[in-house]
Design an enzyme around this catalytic site. Structure first.
Site, mmCIF file in Angstrom:
data_model
loop_
_atom_site.group_PDB
_atom_site.id
_atom_site.type_symbol
_atom_site.label_atom_id
_atom_site.label_comp_id
_atom_site.label_asym_id
_atom_site.label_seq_id
_atom_site.Cartn_x
_atom_site.Cartn_y
_atom_site.Cartn_z
ATOM 1 N N SER A 132 0.832 -1.202 0.000
ATOM 2 C CA SER A 132 0.000 0.000 0.000
ATOM 3 C C SER A 132 0.865 1.250 0.000
ATOM 4 O O SER A 132 2.077 1.185 0.187
ATOM 5 C CB SER A 132 -0.874 -0.010 1.255
ATOM 6 O OG SER A 132 -0.040 -0.071 2.409
ATOM 7 N N LYS A 176 0.090 -7.878 -10.514
ATOM 8 C CA LYS A 176 -0.299 -9.086 -9.779
ATOM 9 C C LYS A 176 -1.415 -8.756 -8.787
ATOM 10 O O LYS A 176 -1.190 -8.715 -7.590
ATOM 11 C CB LYS A 176 0.917 -9.698 -9.066
ATOM 12 C CG LYS A 176 0.789 -11.174 -8.738
ATOM 13 C CD LYS A 176 -0.289 -11.517 -7.712
ATOM 14 C CE LYS A 176 0.010 -11.126 -6.274
ATOM 15 N NZ LYS A 176 -1.242 -11.206 -5.421
ATOM 16 N N ASP A 247 3.353 -11.891 -1.874
ATOM 17 C CA ASP A 247 4.688 -11.278 -2.020
ATOM 18 C C ASP A 247 5.704 -12.326 -2.477
ATOM 19 O O ASP A 247 6.573 -12.046 -3.322
ATOM 20 C CB ASP A 247 5.161 -10.685 -0.689
ATOM 21 C CG ASP A 247 4.201 -9.630 -0.154
ATOM 22 O OD1 ASP A 247 3.563 -8.943 -0.972
ATOM 23 O OD2 ASP A 247 4.096 -9.509 1.079
ATOM 24 N N THR A 280 4.930 -22.142 6.351
ATOM 25 C CA THR A 280 5.687 -21.646 7.507
ATOM 26 C C THR A 280 4.772 -20.825 8.422
ATOM 27 O O THR A 280 3.831 -20.186 7.951
ATOM 28 C CB THR A 280 6.876 -20.759 7.065
ATOM 29 O OG1 THR A 280 6.355 -19.636 6.356
ATOM 30 C CG2 THR A 280 7.854 -21.515 6.190
HETATM 31 N N1 LIG Z 1 -5.219 -21.391 0.791
HETATM 32 C C1 LIG Z 1 -4.363 -21.545 -0.223
HETATM 33 N N2 LIG Z 1 -4.166 -22.760 -0.784
HETATM 34 C C2 LIG Z 1 -3.307 -22.934 -1.797
HETATM 35 N N3 LIG Z 1 -2.572 -21.945 -2.344
HETATM 36 C C3 LIG Z 1 -2.725 -20.709 -1.840
HETATM 37 C C4 LIG Z 1 -3.628 -20.430 -0.750
HETATM 38 N N4 LIG Z 1 -3.533 -19.119 -0.441
HETATM 39 C C5 LIG Z 1 -2.622 -18.600 -1.298
HETATM 40 N N5 LIG Z 1 -2.115 -19.546 -2.127
HETATM 41 C C6 LIG Z 1 -1.096 -19.355 -3.169
HETATM 42 O O1 LIG Z 1 -0.461 -18.089 -3.018
HETATM 43 C C7 LIG Z 1 -0.809 -17.227 -4.124
HETATM 44 C C8 LIG Z 1 -1.053 -15.808 -3.630
HETATM 45 O O2 LIG Z 1 -2.101 -15.814 -2.677
HETATM 46 P P1 LIG Z 1 -3.316 -14.782 -2.711
HETATM 47 O O3 LIG Z 1 -4.093 -14.952 -3.962
HETATM 48 O O4 LIG Z 1 -4.039 -14.934 -1.419
HETATM 49 O O5 LIG Z 1 -2.574 -13.383 -2.842
HETATM 50 P P2 LIG Z 1 -2.182 -12.292 -1.792
HETATM 51 O O6 LIG Z 1 -1.478 -11.245 -2.553
HETATM 52 O O7 LIG Z 1 -1.449 -12.938 -0.658
HETATM 53 O O8 LIG Z 1 -3.611 -11.778 -1.308
HETATM 54 P P3 LIG Z 1 -4.009 -10.329 -0.740
HETATM 55 O O9 LIG Z 1 -2.976 -9.343 -1.204
HETATM 56 O O10 LIG Z 1 -5.389 -10.066 -1.309
HETATM 57 O O11 LIG Z 1 -4.001 -10.514 0.743
HETATM 58 C C9 LIG Z 1 -2.021 -17.879 -4.784
HETATM 59 O O12 LIG Z 1 -2.099 -17.577 -6.168
HETATM 60 C C10 LIG Z 1 -1.741 -19.356 -4.536
HETATM 61 O O13 LIG Z 1 -0.815 -19.828 -5.477
HETATM 62 MG MG LIG Z 2 -1.257 -9.238 -2.170
#
Ligand SMILES: Nc1ncnc2c1ncn2[C@@H]1O[C@H](COP(=O)(O)OP(=O)(O)OP(=O)(O)O)[C@@H](O)[C@H]1O
Ligand SMILES: [Mg+2]
Length: 304
Positions: A132, A176, A247, A280
């Protein structure tokens, strides 16, 4: 632009009023961009972090980053760097995440960030901005960053949300967004995969990015370019904590591309890093062995 000192701990149960005795805390340097730099380093790549930070928490953050061996430059600011507080509730296995807004940055501090960034861009293959914007920073700040990168022929990867995402309109190589961020960006519901692909493609048609990787949390991810798209199934792993999954994904995509992977392979590498981060606890990110193992399981002929 908005790093955080990440503090992670656990307690038996989260309840109001009473004191909740917590386990010993773990401190990590955090915030989107810092996490990306840490993961690149973990995976054996070279990243340089440029970030504003101030106050005791800002100094702690810098010290932790130095201890992890991540090369960086801290832009000193007046405000006090925020802390992010993650609590695992042992009884339920639920995780509570408290995220502060961050200190307000004045105009000259913002300008110093851009000037430093410009100085360190020479020779870089990719510039990643993640997370952000803190208060006081105008919402189109990342457009200036994109223009800087474009001016120096450096590919720009952006992972942000809200107005900061909506107001970055050109000069981005790869976006992304999570599906939630994409929904907010285009102002449509995006309940089907076809709608998600269309929304990503609209961004590409409008020249807002060349490539869009939509992360779908537990549902995996979508890679969309001008001419094709691909759906990536999630990698099943035991989930400890989702902090930093996105990230880690961004870091591994960038590093994969630097190492000459095709986009598809780089996204697979990113998925492996995202999944490894789920394995982790708390604010710990991924371990290299896990990432490489998960990546090779997905693409047996792959090469990290
Ligand atoms: N519960 C899950 N099970 C399996 N893979 C996951 C899960 N959560 C996240 N991942 C993996 O991590 C990637 C990134 O997660 P996500 O889509 O939640 O993005 P984020 O940037 O962490 O979300 P946000 O910024 O909205 O909090 C996903 O595309 C997937 O590959
Ligand atoms: Mg994110």
């Amino acid at each position: 632009m908005n790093p955080a000192l990440d503090i992670a701990t656990s307690t038996e149960v989260v309840i109001p009023t009473e004191k909740m005795r917590c386990g010993s805390p773990r401190y990590d340097p955090g915030g989107g961009g810092i996490n990306v730099a840490r993961v690149v380093k973990t995976l054996g790549g070279a990243a340089f972090a440029v970030f504003p930070a101030g106050g005791p928490s800002g100094q702690s953050l810098e010290g932790l980053l130095a201890r992890q061996g991540v090369p960086h430059i801290r832009i000193p600011v007046e405000g006090v760097t925020r802390e992010s507080f993650t609590v695992d509730e042992q009884r339920s296995g639920q995780q509570y995440r408290f995220v502060l807004p961050g200190p307000s940055l004045i105009e000259t501090e913002q300008r110093t960030c851009l000037e430093n960034l410009a100085g360190y861009l020479a020779g870089a293959r990719f510039l990643v901005a993640s997370g952000s914007l803190p208060p006081g920073v105008r919402a189109d700040f990342f457009q200036d960053v994109a223009d800087l990168a474009a001016g120096q022929g450096v590919r720009f990867i952006l992972d942000t949300s809200g107005e900061a995402l909506r107001l970055t309109r050109r000069g981005v190589y790869l976006l992304k967004p999570s599906v939630r961020e994409l929904r907010e960006c285009v102002g449509r519901e995006l309940s089907s995969e076809a709608e998600q692909i269309q929304a990503a493609r609209d961004l590409i048609t409008e020249k807002r990015a060349e490539v869009v990787v939509v992360s779908l949390g537990a549902k995996g991810a979508l890679l969309v370019t001008e001419r094709r798209y691909e759906r990536f199934a999630p990698i099943e792993v035991p989930i400890r904590s989702a902090v930093g999954a996105g990230d880690s994904m961004v870091a591994a995509i960038a590093l994969g591309l630097v190492r000459g992977m095709e986009l598809q392979q780089a996204v697979r590498f990113g998925m492996a890093a995202g999944a490894a981060t789920l394995m982790t606890p708390g604010t710990e990110l991924c371990r290299r062995d896990d990432v490489e193992k998960l990546y090779l399981e997905q693409s047996p002929n792959g090469n990290t």
